[in-house]
Scaffold this motif. Structure first.
Motif, PDB file in Angstrom:
ATOM      1  N   VAL A   1      43.876 -35.473 -27.514  1.00  0.00           N
ATOM      2  CA  VAL A   1      44.945 -36.365 -26.664  1.00  0.00           C
ATOM      3  C   VAL A   1      45.791 -37.333 -27.102  1.00  0.00           C
ATOM      4  O   VAL A   1      46.635 -37.666 -27.015  1.00  0.00           O
ATOM      5  CB  VAL A   1      44.409 -36.447 -25.017  1.00  0.00           C
TER       6      VAL A   1
ATOM      7  N   ILE B   1      43.305 -35.520 -19.035  1.00  0.00           N
ATOM      8  CA  ILE B   1      44.691 -35.635 -20.155  1.00  0.00           C
ATOM      9  C   ILE B   1      45.834 -35.815 -19.564  1.00  0.00           C
ATOM     10  O   ILE B   1      46.963 -36.528 -20.279  1.00  0.00           O
ATOM     11  CB  ILE B   1      45.146 -33.935 -20.721  1.00  0.00           C
TER      12      ILE B   1
ATOM     13  N   LEU C   1      38.623 -30.955 -27.030  1.00  0.00           N
ATOM     14  CA  LEU C   1      39.557 -30.932 -26.897  1.00  0.00           C
ATOM     15  C   LEU C   1      39.277 -30.382 -25.624  1.00  0.00           C
ATOM     16  O   LEU C   1      39.269 -30.242 -24.070  1.00  0.00           O
ATOM     17  CB  LEU C   1      41.398 -29.828 -27.463  1.00  0.00           C
TER      18      LEU C   1
END
Ligand SMILES: NC(=O)c1ccc[n+]([C@@H]2O[C@H](COP(=O)([O-])OP(=O)(O)OC[C@H]3O[C@@H](n4cnc5c(N)ncnc54)[C@H](OP(=O)(O)O)[C@@H]3O)[C@@H](O)[C@H]2O)c1
Length: 265
Positions: free
Chosen positions: A156, A109, A101
């Motif tokens: 994600v 994202i 992340l």
């Protein structure tokens, strides 16, 4: 009860991709009328030329170049779908997302969430009045096994596909009693241009099974025909999805190889 594909008018997003092209071939072979959607007009036209055409029904395959992350793109699809009396929407367009992340930037994202989750919701909403006017209709959302079973490196991507599954489940229940069925298909790793080399390396290290796009297309057509709510590809994946649904924390320790593969060890 599912659909008789010979009598279906299908909007297929992501048609120019690996899974989309296989689905387009299978649907065309089954006699469905197709609207192929993607951003790349050239790739769509090349695909359309390879599909079986029915000389007595010359307009069985049409293409539409549209960016589904824009309202103009969604509106363009809505207009043609309505004119063609589309009764099936296959939300298949998607983008990949992989990495820790903290290595993913804002633009990446937002692009993943917009393409994989927001765009199918907005397109479904736009087409819904037209679908509700048909005798029998379906919205089939192409999610992923990672939409029920989240792995390190896919925070994600899994969020988008879990979201798409939640959207599918709620809408399916909302539309009971109407002509529109909502379905979710969860492929596992599939051999297309979707996965970057680092994802392929991760998949090799973790022993992920890989399907051919034609296997996914066959499962998708079967889902439209039998009308089931959702289906995942691969027996081990189906079992893992069930266990994960019942006791997700029980599986937390099972993904050390994935964490190691993610860190390049
Ligand atoms: N391959 C796998 O391992 C795998 C596994 C599970 C689930 N899936 C899911 O299966 C679906 C298809 O994947 P694939 O493997 O066929 O990927 P792919 O070959 O990369 O195809 C992706 C498709 O999405 C279209 N697309 C992307 N962004 C778009 C946008 N903004 N507007 C309109 N179209 C857009 C692309 O067309 P343009 O670039 O021309 O716009 C292309 O046709 C995706 O939803 C993916 O998440 C894939």
């Amino acid at each position: 009860m599912g659909l008789d594909l010979k009598h279906c008018s299908v909007v297929l997003t992501g048609a120019s991709g690996g899974i989309g092209a296989a689905v387009a071939r299978a649907l065309s072979g089954a006699g469905a009328r197709l609207l192929l959607v993607g951003r790349d007009a050239g790739r769509l036209a090349a695909l359309a030329r390879t599909l079986e055409t029915h000389p007595d029904q010359p307009r069985r395959v049409e293409v539409l170049a549209a960016d589904l992350t824009t309202s103009a793109g969604v509106e363009a699809v809505r207009r043609v779908a309505l004119a063609r009396r589309a009764n099936v929407l296959v939300n298949n367009a998607g983008v990949a997302s992989f990495g820790r992340l903290d290595a993913l930037d804002d633009a990446h994202i937002l692009q993943a969430v917009t393409t994989n989750l927001v765009a199918p919701m907005l397109l479904t909403r736009a087409l819904l009045p037209g679908l509700l006017a048909q005798r029998s209709a379906a919205v089939l959302n192409v999610g992923s096994v990672l939409g029920r079973l989240a792995l390190p490196g896919f925070s994600v991507y899994s969020a988008t596909k879990f979201g798409l599954r939640g959207f599918s489940e709620a809408l399916r229940r909302e539309l009971i009693g109407t002509p529109v069925r909502v379905q979710y298909l969860g492929p596992r790793v599939t051999e297309t241009g979707f996965n970057a080399p680092e994802v392929e390396a991760y998949n090799r290290k973790t022993g992920a099974a890989v399907d051919h796009p034609d296997d996914v297309a066959a499962a998708l057509l079967q889902l439209l025909r039998d009308g089931a709510a959702e289906r995942f590809l691969g027996l081990p994946e189906k079992l893992a999805v069930c266990v994960n649904g019942l006791a997700p924390a029980a599986l937390d320790g099972a993904f050390k190889p994935h964490r190691l593969a993610l860190s390049g060890a």
